[in-house]
Design an enzyme around this catalytic site. Structure first.
Site, PDB file in Angstrom:
ATOM      1  N   HIS A  80      41.865  40.650  41.350  1.00 28.76           N
ATOM      2  CA  HIS A  80      41.226  41.528  42.318  1.00 28.76           C
ATOM      3  C   HIS A  80      40.198  40.763  43.137  1.00 28.76           C
ATOM      4  CE1 HIS A  80      40.181  45.332  44.065  1.00 28.76           C
ATOM      5  NE2 HIS A  80      38.909  45.128  43.789  1.00 28.76           N
ATOM      6  N   CYS A 141      43.010  41.208  47.166  1.00 34.93           N
ATOM      7  CA  CYS A 141      42.422  41.874  48.325  1.00 34.93           C
ATOM      8  C   CYS A 141      41.178  41.106  48.758  1.00 34.93           C
ATOM      9  CB  CYS A 141      41.988  43.289  47.952  1.00 34.93           C
ATOM     10  SG  CYS A 141      43.331  44.340  47.403  1.00 34.93           S
TER      11      CYS A 141
END
Length: 143
Positions: A80, A141
Protein backbone atom coordinates in the site's frame (compact mmCIF):
# COMPACT_ATOMS: atom_id res chain seq x y z
CA UNK A 1 34.83 -5.19 -15.58
CA UNK A 2 31.95 -7.47 -14.57
CA UNK A 3 28.51 -5.97 -14.22
CA UNK A 4 27.23 -6.43 -10.68
CA UNK A 5 23.53 -6.20 -10.00
CA UNK A 6 21.73 -5.89 -6.68
CA UNK A 7 18.01 -5.90 -5.93
CA UNK A 8 15.66 -5.59 -3.00
CA UNK A 9 12.13 -6.83 -3.57
CA UNK A 10 9.56 -5.98 -0.88
CA UNK A 11 6.05 -7.40 -0.81
CA UNK A 12 3.22 -7.56 1.68
CA UNK A 13 0.44 -10.08 1.35
CA UNK A 14 -1.08 -10.54 4.77
CA UNK A 15 -3.87 -8.37 6.08
CA UNK A 16 -2.17 -5.16 7.22
CA UNK A 17 -4.24 -2.39 8.78
CA UNK A 18 -7.32 -3.78 7.06
CA UNK A 19 -5.64 -4.07 3.63
CA UNK A 20 -4.83 -7.36 1.93
CA UNK A 21 -1.82 -7.75 -0.36
CA UNK A 22 -0.67 -10.50 -2.72
CA UNK A 23 2.94 -11.74 -2.58
CA UNK A 24 3.03 -14.18 -5.53
CA UNK A 25 4.04 -11.53 -8.09
CA UNK A 26 6.82 -10.40 -5.74
CA UNK A 27 8.23 -13.91 -5.49
CA UNK A 28 8.01 -14.27 -9.27
CA UNK A 29 9.84 -10.98 -9.79
CA UNK A 30 12.60 -12.04 -7.39
CA UNK A 31 13.00 -15.35 -9.28
CA UNK A 32 13.23 -13.60 -12.66
CA UNK A 33 15.76 -11.07 -11.39
CA UNK A 34 17.88 -13.83 -9.89
CA UNK A 35 17.59 -16.62 -12.44
CA UNK A 36 17.30 -14.73 -15.71
CA UNK A 37 19.16 -11.49 -14.99
CA UNK A 38 21.62 -12.73 -12.33
CA UNK A 39 20.81 -10.13 -9.71
CA UNK A 40 21.81 -10.67 -6.11
CA UNK A 41 18.28 -10.46 -4.70
CA UNK A 42 17.21 -9.81 -1.14
CA UNK A 43 13.47 -10.32 -0.58
CA UNK A 44 11.39 -9.00 2.30
CA UNK A 45 7.83 -10.20 2.73
CA UNK A 46 5.19 -9.61 5.36
CA UNK A 47 6.64 -9.33 8.88
CA UNK A 48 10.15 -8.85 7.46
CA UNK A 49 8.96 -5.73 5.63
CA UNK A 50 8.80 -3.44 8.65
CA UNK A 51 9.90 0.17 8.26
CA UNK A 52 13.19 -0.62 9.99
CA UNK A 53 13.58 -3.89 8.05
CA UNK A 54 13.21 -2.02 4.75
CA UNK A 55 15.67 0.68 5.87
CA UNK A 56 18.27 -1.87 7.04
CA UNK A 57 17.94 -3.97 3.90
CA UNK A 58 18.25 -0.93 1.67
CA UNK A 59 21.49 0.12 3.35
CA UNK A 60 22.98 -3.36 3.65
CA UNK A 61 21.95 -4.83 0.29
CA UNK A 62 22.02 -1.76 -1.96
CA UNK A 63 23.93 1.24 -0.60
CA UNK A 64 26.72 -0.83 0.99
CA UNK A 65 26.96 -3.31 -1.94
CA UNK A 66 27.03 -0.94 -4.89
CA UNK A 67 30.67 -0.06 -5.52
CA UNK A 68 31.10 1.18 -9.11
CA UNK A 69 29.33 3.41 -11.62
CA UNK A 70 28.52 0.28 -13.65
CA UNK A 71 26.68 -1.56 -10.86
CA UNK A 72 22.89 -1.73 -11.05
CA UNK A 73 20.67 -1.10 -8.02
CA UNK A 74 17.00 -2.08 -8.20
CA UNK A 75 14.34 -1.57 -5.52
CA UNK A 76 10.77 -2.82 -5.85
CA UNK A 77 7.88 -2.36 -3.43
CA UNK A 78 4.48 -4.07 -3.70
CA UNK A 79 2.08 -2.97 -1.03
CA UNK A 80 0.00 0.00 0.00
CA UNK A 81 1.04 3.56 -0.73
CA UNK A 82 -0.56 6.62 0.78
CA UNK A 83 -0.47 10.39 0.63
CA UNK A 84 0.09 11.93 4.05
CA UNK A 85 0.43 15.54 5.20
CA UNK A 86 3.85 16.93 4.33
CA UNK A 87 6.39 16.81 7.11
CA UNK A 88 7.86 20.05 8.29
CA UNK A 89 10.10 20.76 5.27
CA UNK A 90 7.30 22.16 3.06
CA UNK A 91 8.74 20.67 -0.14
CA UNK A 92 5.43 19.42 -1.54
CA UNK A 93 3.41 21.84 -3.70
CA UNK A 94 0.23 19.91 -2.90
CA UNK A 95 1.02 19.74 0.83
CA UNK A 96 1.31 15.93 0.83
CA UNK A 97 4.17 13.45 1.02
CA UNK A 98 3.80 10.16 -0.80
CA UNK A 99 4.66 7.17 1.39
CA UNK A 100 4.89 3.41 1.37
CA UNK A 101 3.12 1.58 4.16
CA UNK A 102 5.31 -1.05 5.84
CA UNK A 103 4.11 -4.15 7.67
CA UNK A 104 4.39 -2.52 11.10
CA UNK A 105 2.53 0.65 10.20
CA UNK A 106 0.43 2.24 12.89
CA UNK A 107 -2.68 2.39 10.75
CA UNK A 108 -3.54 4.48 7.75
CA UNK A 109 -4.74 7.32 9.95
CA UNK A 110 -1.35 7.49 11.73
CA UNK A 111 1.43 7.80 9.13
CA UNK A 112 4.26 7.99 11.68
CA UNK A 113 5.44 4.49 10.74
CA UNK A 114 5.37 5.04 6.97
CA UNK A 115 8.44 5.44 4.77
CA UNK A 116 8.03 8.85 3.13
CA UNK A 117 9.21 10.11 -0.22
CA UNK A 118 11.69 12.45 1.51
CA UNK A 119 13.52 9.44 2.97
CA UNK A 120 13.37 7.54 -0.31
CA UNK A 121 14.88 10.60 -2.00
CA UNK A 122 17.90 10.35 0.33
CA UNK A 123 18.27 6.66 -0.62
CA UNK A 124 18.25 7.56 -4.31
CA UNK A 125 20.84 10.29 -3.72
CA UNK A 126 23.12 7.86 -1.85
CA UNK A 127 22.92 5.37 -4.71
CA UNK A 128 23.36 7.87 -7.55
CA UNK A 129 26.60 9.06 -5.95
CA UNK A 130 27.90 5.51 -6.48
CA UNK A 131 26.27 4.32 -9.72
CA UNK A 132 24.49 5.67 -12.77
CA UNK A 133 22.08 2.72 -12.83
CA UNK A 134 19.32 3.03 -10.23
CA UNK A 135 15.79 1.71 -10.73
CA UNK A 136 12.84 2.00 -8.33
CA UNK A 137 9.47 0.42 -9.08
CA UNK A 138 6.31 0.62 -7.00
CA UNK A 139 3.19 -1.48 -7.28
CA UNK A 140 1.07 0.64 -4.97
CA UNK A 141 -1.26 3.61 -4.80
CA UNK A 142 0.29 7.08 -4.58
CA UNK A 143 3.75 6.03 -5.70
Amino acid sequence: MDLITFAIVVGLFELVAGLAFVVSPVKALARVLKNRHHFEVHTLTNSQATAEGIRRAFKKHLIDCVKTKGDIAYFHFSGHGQQVPDQENGDESDGYDEAIVPFDNQGLRNPDGHVRDDEIETWIAALTRKTDHVVFSFDSCHS
